[in-house]
Design an enzyme around this catalytic site. Structure first.
Site, PDB file in Angstrom:
ATOM      1  N   ASP A  28     -15.996   5.228  75.136  1.00 20.99           N
ATOM      2  CA  ASP A  28     -14.698   5.402  75.787  1.00 20.99           C
ATOM      3  C   ASP A  28     -14.901   5.745  77.254  1.00 20.99           C
ATOM      4  O   ASP A  28     -15.331   6.850  77.583  1.00 20.99           O
ATOM      5  CB  ASP A  28     -13.909   6.508  75.093  1.00 20.99           C
ATOM      6  CG  ASP A  28     -12.463   6.553  75.546  1.00 20.99           C
ATOM      7  OD1 ASP A  28     -12.123   5.864  76.521  1.00 20.99           O
ATOM      8  OD2 ASP A  28     -11.671   7.284  74.910  1.00 20.99           O
ATOM      9  N   CYS A  66      -5.971   3.726  80.139  1.00 21.95           N
ATOM     10  CA  CYS A  66      -6.992   3.561  79.098  1.00 21.95           C
ATOM     11  C   CYS A  66      -7.310   2.106  78.790  1.00 21.95           C
ATOM     12  O   CYS A  66      -8.478   1.739  78.641  1.00 21.95           O
ATOM     13  CB  CYS A  66      -6.597   4.324  77.841  1.00 21.95           C
ATOM     14  SG  CYS A  66      -5.174   3.658  76.937  1.00 21.95           S
ATOM     15  N   HIS A  89      -4.302   4.688  72.114  1.00 23.23           N
ATOM     16  CA  HIS A  89      -5.411   4.897  73.042  1.00 23.23           C
ATOM     17  C   HIS A  89      -6.421   3.781  72.798  1.00 23.23           C
ATOM     18  O   HIS A  89      -6.648   3.368  71.662  1.00 23.23           O
ATOM     19  CB  HIS A  89      -6.055   6.257  72.851  1.00 23.23           C
ATOM     20  CG  HIS A  89      -7.185   6.519  73.798  1.00 23.23           C
ATOM     21  ND1 HIS A  89      -7.086   6.286  75.152  1.00 23.23           N
ATOM     22  CD2 HIS A  89      -8.447   6.973  73.592  1.00 23.23           C
ATOM     23  CE1 HIS A  89      -8.227   6.594  75.732  1.00 23.23           C
ATOM     24  NE2 HIS A  89      -9.065   7.007  74.806  1.00 23.23           N
ATOM     25  N   ASN A 126      -8.265  11.746  63.199  1.00 21.62           N
ATOM     26  CA  ASN A 126      -8.071  12.556  61.987  1.00 21.62           C
ATOM     27  C   ASN A 126      -7.320  13.866  62.157  1.00 21.62           C
ATOM     28  O   ASN A 126      -7.124  14.583  61.175  1.00 21.62           O
ATOM     29  CB  ASN A 126      -9.433  12.893  61.362  1.00 21.62           C
ATOM     30  CG  ASN A 126     -10.068  11.712  60.668  1.00 21.62           C
ATOM     31  OD1 ASN A 126      -9.568  11.246  59.658  1.00 21.62           O
ATOM     32  ND2 ASN A 126     -11.160  11.211  61.218  1.00 21.62           N
ATOM     33  N   ASP A 175      -4.698  16.963  62.391  1.00 21.33           N
ATOM     34  CA  ASP A 175      -3.400  17.293  61.799  1.00 21.33           C
ATOM     35  C   ASP A 175      -2.397  17.564  62.915  1.00 21.33           C
ATOM     36  O   ASP A 175      -2.768  18.036  63.995  1.00 21.33           O
ATOM     37  CB  ASP A 175      -3.504  18.539  60.914  1.00 21.33           C
ATOM     38  CG  ASP A 175      -4.338  18.294  59.667  1.00 21.33           C
ATOM     39  OD1 ASP A 175      -4.582  17.115  59.336  1.00 21.33           O
ATOM     40  OD2 ASP A 175      -4.755  19.291  59.047  1.00 21.33           O
TER      41      ASP A 175
END
Length: 676
Positions: free
Chosen positions: A350, A269, A327, A390, A392
């Site tokens: 990206d 990456c 990342h 974001n 969970d």
């Protein structure tokens, strides 16, 4: 047909393209005039009878314009004018101005001179046109000079890796002004599927940085095209270069172009992102590299990442979803007229091939503002980027195929998002640009050695708790010391099994096999707390960790009820640094030989050897490589290097030592080169 004088020195200075002086073509920016001179060998130019016309061509697209005597050339269309004041009739100058919305690419032009409407002579020339962040009318205009210097002109950078509690800064040479890099970046546009399918439409769309950025994002990886880099996360880098061994973009882009556009092996990456940053800066689009720590890869779009552990604390691979310790992507600055104007500014892109966007492995441009506001109705790929920062995390302990404990952490993903600070090699926290929550790392700098005040995961049932913390930041060659606090929250005594497990892991995947473990039984009185000290010796981790990370987990089991609770800490072991010193560093001058030294002290418990590579854009041509012979534990070795600066300004001399266990040790020195 005659050749015009392109006045290269003056034009490069005016268009902030001096770094491209090695190019055979004139390099200019749209929205600003450049000057060409006409050698009138046969007869002087007569303003009363003579006229000039210029035809500008990009592929089969062309525009013809008269040369006027008005300096007020609009930035919305092509124009050309002569300055009647001080006109040299034997060598008149013409100023050509591309509109601020002109397409990026290689242009040719013809200049036609007429006397009494009869063609007297023709001249021709070539130029390369780039975006112009100095021009207010350009959609990539960025308002402050220090931003333009950092995000367009700066040919060195720092990539941030490791973990949010122990950030590692890796020097990287952008190389945008190195030989053949400009040509490779322009060829990237021409090799793209969009250009091969329909050259005319591709040339037309190249006026838009949104279009350009999507083309580049797809072309940095090779999954759908003849792209630059082949990814490899297998651990086997045979047949190519280990992703951690790259130190700059120039070698990658040149290798790709010189091979006939075969993908370079290998990238991960941060390599994808750094190479894309170079390409965008070359094309004139402000760009910076961004790191998101604990980055979620949510394959099913439910904003939930599930992780599974065995009853003895070993992390299991049982889901396509994952959390990368870090990342890396890029942000580009541009106006988003396609979104109505309120989404201008930084856009996330990206090039790492993770998910397809409209059928192609690319991502963005996603307005960072839209990610923060969860505007998933807008272009491009906002839901995917939103999940990266974001999601969970649901962490489960599994015993005999059954989930026996489950915890939820809503803070673990995206706790720190950062980029290089303007004008200095420090970390700049941009978490607040992506998320409404306040980052606990708002004051963290790239050289921070502080440990987390909270474990990565320490939730469980209300009856007992485990708190796992590092005593201090682990350093290569030192003992890894950590504390496990075991808490009995009930007013009755308990017997607990305590399992502690350490696994090596790459930043983007599930851990490999266990390399260290400890199993114990502990008795706790009512409402009792016990502190268990553990250590992992250098000989137990040095041969397996290298550049990788450690996944440390502890599982408590109540022997009576068989209830379990899990605590996890993922960390990196800080590697030693090379010490780079420059002799008489305050007096570095262009085109004069200077000397530097690189020193390595072996902190490991065993002898090491390796290959030292030293490079520096504008300081060294290519790489200087040296073999470093075995150094005993605690021993030091020094290598001297001579270099001759070829460019003025702030430059970075960087060194990388690849050790026999494939880990890399790095160092750098920022220097200022002046004119003689």
């Amino acid at each position: 047909m005659q050749q015009v004088d392109l006045e290269i020195g003056e034009n490069l200075e005016r268009h902030h393209t001096v770094g491209f002086s090695h190019s055979k073509a004139l390099v200019v920016r749209r929205g600003a005039p450049f000057r060409i001179s006409l050698p009138m060998k046969d007869r002087p130019f007569d303003t009363r009878t003579d006229t000039l016309r210029i035809k500008v061509m990009l592929g089969r697209l062309n525009v013809t314009m008269p040369v006027t005597f008005s300096k007020n050339s609009p930035t919305s269309c092509w124009g050309a004018f002569m300055d009647p004041e001080g006109l040299d009739a034997t060598n008149p100058s013409v100023f050509v101005c591309a509109p601020a919305s002109a397409s990026v690419g290689r242009y040719t032009f013809k200049l036609l001179a007429f006397a009494h409407d009869k063609l007297k002579f023709r001249a021709m020339g070539k130029f390369i046109l780039l975006c112009n962040p100095w021009c207010r009318a350009d959609s990539v205009y960025i308002p402050f000079e220090d931003q333009r210097e950092e995000y367009i002109q700066n040919d060195s950078c720092f990539l941030f890796m490791g973990t949010a509690t122990n950030v590692v800064s890796r020097p990287w040479s952008m190389d945008q002004f190195e030989p053949d890099v400009l040509e490779a970046c322009l060829n990237l546009l021409s090799v793209s599927p969009q250009h091969q399918r329909n050259k005319r439409m591709d040339y037309l769309y190249r006026n838009n940085p949104v279009y350009i950025s999507r083309v580049v994002s797809a072309m940095i990886n090779c999954e759908d095209d003849r792209g630059v880099l082949k990814g490899n996360w297998s651990g086997d880098f045979s047949g190519g270069v280990h992703a951690s061994s790259w130190t700059g973009s120039g070698d990658i882009l040149r290798s790709w172009a010189q091979s006939g556009y075969r993908p370079v092996k290998y990238g991960q990456c941060w390599v994808y992102a750094a190479v894309m940053c170079t390409v965008m800066r070359v094309l004139g689009i402000p760009c910076r590299v961004v790191t998101n720590f604990n980055s979620a890869h949510d394959t099913n779009g439910n904003l939930v990442i599930e992780e599974f552990y065995s009853e003895t604390g070993k992390k299991l691979k049982s889901t396509k979803d994952s959390i990368w310790n870090f990342h890396v992507w890029v942000e580009c600055w541009m106006t988003r007229r396609d979104l109505g104007g309120d989404m201008d500014g930084w856009q996330a892109l990206d090039p790492t091939p993770q998910e397809r966007s409209r059928g192609v492995f690319c991502c963005g441009p996603a307005p960072v503002k839209a990610v923060k506001e969860r505007r998933i109705d807008l272009f491009y790929d906002i839901p995917f980027v939103y999940a990266e920062v974001n999601a969970d995390v649901h962490t489960c302990v599994v015993s005999q195929g059954r989930v026996v404990s489950r915890s939820v952490d809503r803070e673990r993903v995206g706790p720190l998002i950062c980029t290089k600070a303007i004008g200095c090699p420090r970390l700049h926290n941009v978490t607040g640009d992506y998320k409404n929550v306040k980052s606990p790392f708002s004051t963290l700098s790239s050289n921070s050695s502080s440990c987390s005040s909270r474990s990565t995961l320490r939730r469980g049932t209300s009856k007992m708790a485990a708190i796992l913390t590092l005593d201090k930041t682990p350093v290569a060659g030192g003992v890894i010391r950590f504390t496990l606090k075991v808490v009995n929250r009930q007013p009755v005594a308990k017997m607990m099994k305590v399992h502690v497990n350490a696994q090596i892991k790459e930043y983007n995947s599930s851990p490999a096999d266990t390399f260290w473990e400890n199993h114990n039984v502990v008795r706790l009185g009512p409402l009792d707390v016990k502190v268990l000290k553990h250590q992992i010796l250098p000989g137990q981790y040095e041969d397996v960790v290298g550049d990788d990370l450690v996944n440390l987990a502890a599982v408590l089991e109540d022997t009576a009820t068989h209830e379990r609770v899990l605590a996890v800490e993922e960390f990196n072991v800080a590697t030693p640094e090379l010490v780079v010193q420059i002799e008489d560093e305050d007096n570095l001058a262009l085109k004069r030989e200077h000397s530097a030294s690189v020193t390595f002290t072996n902190p490991f418990s065993h002898p090491v050897s390796g290959v030292l590579s030293v490079s520096g854009a504008g300081l060294l041509q290519g790489h200087a490589n040296f073999r470093m012979f075995p150094l005993r534990p605690g021993g030091s070795g020094t290598q001297n290097i001579a270099f001759v600066p070829s460019m003025t300004g702030t430059k970075m001399l960087q060194a990388s030592l690849t050790l026999s266990n494939k880990s890399n040790v790095r160092g750098f020195k920022m220097v200022t080169v002046r004119q003689l």
